[in-house]
Scaffold this motif. Structure first.
Motif, PDB file in Angstrom:
ATOM      1  N   ALA A 107      -0.874   0.143   7.796  1.00 32.24           N
ATOM      2  CA  ALA A 107      -1.248   1.467   8.307  1.00 32.24           C
ATOM      3  C   ALA A 107      -0.240   1.941   9.361  1.00 32.24           C
ATOM      4  O   ALA A 107       0.157   3.112   9.368  1.00 32.24           O
ATOM      5  N   PHE A 108       0.198   1.012  10.217  1.00 29.48           N
ATOM      6  CA  PHE A 108       1.179   1.366  11.250  1.00 29.48           C
ATOM      7  C   PHE A 108       2.509   1.761  10.612  1.00 29.48           C
ATOM      8  O   PHE A 108       3.131   2.769  10.990  1.00 29.48           O
ATOM      9  N   LEU A 109       2.961   0.994   9.606  1.00 28.85           N
ATOM     10  CA  LEU A 109       4.237   1.295   8.943  1.00 28.85           C
ATOM     11  C   LEU A 109       4.166   2.618   8.181  1.00 28.85           C
ATOM     12  O   LEU A 109       5.175   3.326   8.065  1.00 28.85           O
ATOM     13  N   ASP A 110       2.979   2.957   7.675  1.00 26.51           N
ATOM     14  CA  ASP A 110       2.807   4.263   7.024  1.00 26.51           C
ATOM     15  C   ASP A 110       3.048   5.404   8.015  1.00 26.51           C
ATOM     16  O   ASP A 110       3.579   6.457   7.658  1.00 26.51           O
ATOM     17  N   VAL A 111       2.647   5.198   9.271  1.00 23.80           N
ATOM     18  CA  VAL A 111       2.873   6.223  10.291  1.00 23.80           C
ATOM     19  C   VAL A 111       4.348   6.250  10.693  1.00 23.80           C
ATOM     20  O   VAL A 111       4.923   7.322  10.910  1.00 23.80           O
ATOM     21  N   VAL A 112       4.984   5.069  10.754  1.00 26.61           N
ATOM     22  CA  VAL A 112       6.432   5.011  11.018  1.00 26.61           C
ATOM     23  C   VAL A 112       7.193   5.775   9.931  1.00 26.61           C
ATOM     24  O   VAL A 112       8.194   6.447  10.201  1.00 26.61           O
ATOM     25  N   ALA A 113       6.678   5.704   8.682  1.00 27.34           N
ATOM     26  CA  ALA A 113       7.316   6.391   7.557  1.00 27.34           C
ATOM     27  C   ALA A 113       7.236   7.911   7.695  1.00 27.34           C
ATOM     28  O   ALA A 113       7.923   8.635   6.976  1.00 27.34           O
ATOM     29  N   VAL A 114       6.406   8.408   8.602  1.00 28.68           N
ATOM     30  CA  VAL A 114       6.376   9.841   8.922  1.00 28.68           C
ATOM     31  C   VAL A 114       7.198  10.111  10.185  1.00 28.68           C
ATOM     32  O   VAL A 114       7.946  11.093  10.265  1.00 28.68           O
ATOM     33  N   ALA A 115       7.092   9.223  11.179  1.00 29.28           N
ATOM     34  CA  ALA A 115       7.759   9.437  12.468  1.00 29.28           C
ATOM     35  C   ALA A 115       9.286   9.358  12.336  1.00 29.28           C
ATOM     36  O   ALA A 115      10.007  10.152  12.955  1.00 29.28           O
TER      37      ALA A 115
END
Length: 627
Positions: A107-115
């Protein structure tokens, strides 16, 4: 191949809170404001190109401004499509490693993939505005318009992606993931900025830092490939050279604006159209009536159907979506295991990469200067060779299949299904004849296929769901935007590699390999299998095609022969687990868990490699029909 992995940023937890209502409302307003123009641009391109064909070939009065207008609209279509893809989380990512992580980490890496993309967009929007201003001094020859009308698509697209990316972060359920991802990206960017004096003294070691290290970390962490390339190239140019950053925007523009690439969205739409009108189902039904009573018969049908459909749509995702739902239920009813089905579907995806009008063929022609019509001619037979090797595995696996409950189709049934399928079966030949006879260019020919498919759907198959047309056009824009942004970013990266002198060093090292052309071909096969699995096919071709084709020519290898070997090698990597993103696309389309196909696909991959070696060893297979 255009395989997409959706990212669903944010999973619940004790910090999970629903996003504010205004965020959802704003996203609901912004979505149609982007999607409707993107869909209309697809329609506009079809009309402009078809008008060009009719005026030139039928009326003998060419429209001098059609290509110019198509080029202006195309960059807007590419950028708005990229915005739609970013909003939907449909930019191409490698999720093989992130998928193995714990749910919270994923879930954290999914947000990194947007940031991480937001960081690139924030840095590039200034140079993009500057580039658009510079283009105001150039006017188009036929329409006499300032080129800034076209170039403005780049900063507008970047700003819109910043907006939708910010909304995606606001919608993340766990705010700590958002804060953590933004802090991580800011810390990495700040760290690189602080190390600028060190980078200035490293020389070509910077290539390893940025184009191997940074790209690898980004891609493996699930950052969309286009943005991983963009961040690495931007960092390299900003921190190690004195190159103005608007040059990077110019190279991205050049990569995305090749008029031949206009066929990408049109063939994607054509693929969706043949599935919707029932043309694909008619072809598959006819093949099944011919071979359904043979042991492994429906597996042979799958191989043949993918070959035929690939000759129409050009998009692997569209091919698989057209064939799998028609065949798989009956194959499962006959006892085929789901894992074997998805394994064979993936293998046929790799097998048909050279069948025209493959998007990879079109891309390769646009970046290397190899004739598209020669690639279209040369691509037919290599696909047959790999089909034969796959069929050998099918024969071995299904040699003891129980067919006691299978009824053989009668001659009249086969004849009736042939007549029904005939308009669909004729389409690949119509497309090929239009290019060979000079009726339409490789860019324009897709419009002939679209008009043909619409007429066949309305008048012959009586299947044309008008309600699906809008979503299909938006899907076309999204997939095209994702592909074209990768091509733009990879073009910028390839230019930076060339400017650094790396391409010359690579050429020298490859040319100096012992064993001459044979060793060069073998190394190219291994390299493109690896590149295809990690980078996706199109970026691998854009990055390394322009570097390796001149070396192949020096060694006496024919351009079209080398193209077929490179594309098939890349296809094997693209559809081979655990990294090949095409394999996961096949699993998603089939609704079959990836784990089930891991073992059965080994035999098919080995068969593909055997076929690939035959194609590499016998140049005639690729160039025998070039004349």
């Amino acid at each position: 191949m255009a395989a997409v992995q959706h990212s669903h940023a944010g999973h619940g937890g004790d910090a999970a809170v629903p996003p504010p209502r205004w965020v959802a409302a704003l996203d609901g307003v912004l979505g149609p404001l982007i999607e409707i123009p993107a869909a209309l641009l697809v329609v506009a391109e079809i009309i402009v190109l078809m008008a060009g064909v009719v005026s030139r070939y039928v009326l003998h009065r060419p429209i001098v401004w059609s290509d110019e207008l198509a080029s202006i609209l195309f960059l807007w279509l590419a950028m708005l499509g990229a915005v739609v893809a970013f909003r939907r989380g449909e930019h191409m990512r490698m999720t093989a490693l992130t998928g193995m992580a714990a749910p919270a980490t994923r879930a954290f890496l999914d947000v990194v993939a947007v940031a991480a993309p937001l960081a690139f967009l924030a840095m590039i929007v200034g140079p993009a505005l500057e580039f658009a201003e510079e283009e105001a001094f150039i006017t188009t020859p036929a329409l006499d318009l300032a080129n800034s009308w076209r170039a403005a698509a780049l900063p507008v697209g970047c700003l819109l992606m910043l907006a939708v990316g910010a909304l995606r972060l606001l919608k993340v359920a766990d705010w700590r993931h958002t804060v953590g991802a933004l802090a991580l990206v800011a810390a990495v960017a700040g760290g690189f900025w602080a190390l600028e004096p060190l980078f200035r003294g490293l020389g070509n070691l910077n290539l390893l830092v940025f184009f191997v290290g940074l790209v690898a970390v980004g891609v493996l962490a699930g950052v969309p490939i286009a943005f991983a390339f963009g961040l690495a190239t931007f960092g390299y140019l900003a921190l190690t050279t004195h190159t103005p950053l608007l040059v990077l925007v110019g190279r991205m523009d050049e990569g995305m604006s090749h008029l031949i690439l206009l066929s990408v969205p049109l063939f994607v739409f054509l693929g969706l159209l043949i599935e919707m009108t029932g043309m694909a189902a008619a072809m598959v039904s006819f093949l099944a009536s011919l071979l359904g009573h043979v042991r492994g018969g429906l597996s042979y049908v799958l191989v043949g159907a993918m070959y035929l459909v690939s000759g129409i749509s050009g998009s692997k995702a569209a091919d698989m979506a057209a064939v799998a739902p028609v065949l798989f239920p009956e194959m499962k009813a006959r006892g085929a295991k789901p894992g074997d089905l998805v394994a064979l579907l993936s293998a046929t995806g790799a097998q048909t990469e050279t069948i025209p009008p493959s998007l990879v063929l079109i891309t390769l022609g646009s970046v290397t200067g190899v004739s598209i019509s020669a690639l279209f001619t040369g691509g037919m037979l290599p696909g047959v060779v790999l089909a034969v090797t796959l069929c050998a595995v099918v024969w071995w696996r299904y040699r003891n299949e129980d067919l006691s409950n299978v009824r053989r189709a009668t001659g009249s049934e086969i004849g009736r299904k042939f007549l029904i399928a005939l308009p669909a079966l004729a389409l690949p030949f119509v497309i090929r004849a239009a290019v060979v006879e000079g009726v339409a260019t490789a860019t324009e020919v897709s419009t002939i296929g679209i008009v043909y498919s619409v007429l066949a759907g309305l008048l012959i198959y009586r299947r044309f769901d008008w309600s699906r047309l809008g979503p299909m056009l938006v899907d076309t824009a999204s997939l095209s935007g994702a592909i074209l942004l990768i091509i733009g970013a990879a073009t910028g990266m390839a230019w930076a590699l060339t400017q650094s002198g790396f391409s010359g060093q690579l050429a020298g090292a490859m040319a100096a390999l012992p064993g001459g052309a044979v060793m060069f071909m073998a190394v190219s096969i291994v390299a493109f299998i690896i590149l295809g699995s990690v980078l996706e096919g199109i970026p691998a071709i854009v990055l390394f095609g322009p570097l390796l084709f001149p070396i192949a020519r020096q060694m006496g290898i024919h351009d079209v022969h080398f193209a077929m070997v490179v594309i098939l090698s890349m296809g094997v990597g693209l559809f081979a687990p655990p990294f090949g993103v095409g394999y996961y696309a096949a699993c998603a389309i089939s609704r079959i868990h990836p784990d089930e196909g891991m073992k059965p696909i080994i035999g098919y991959i080995l068969a593909l490699i055997v076929g690939l070696i035959v194609v590499a060893a016998v140049p005639w297979i690729s160039i025998g029909f070039l004349g």
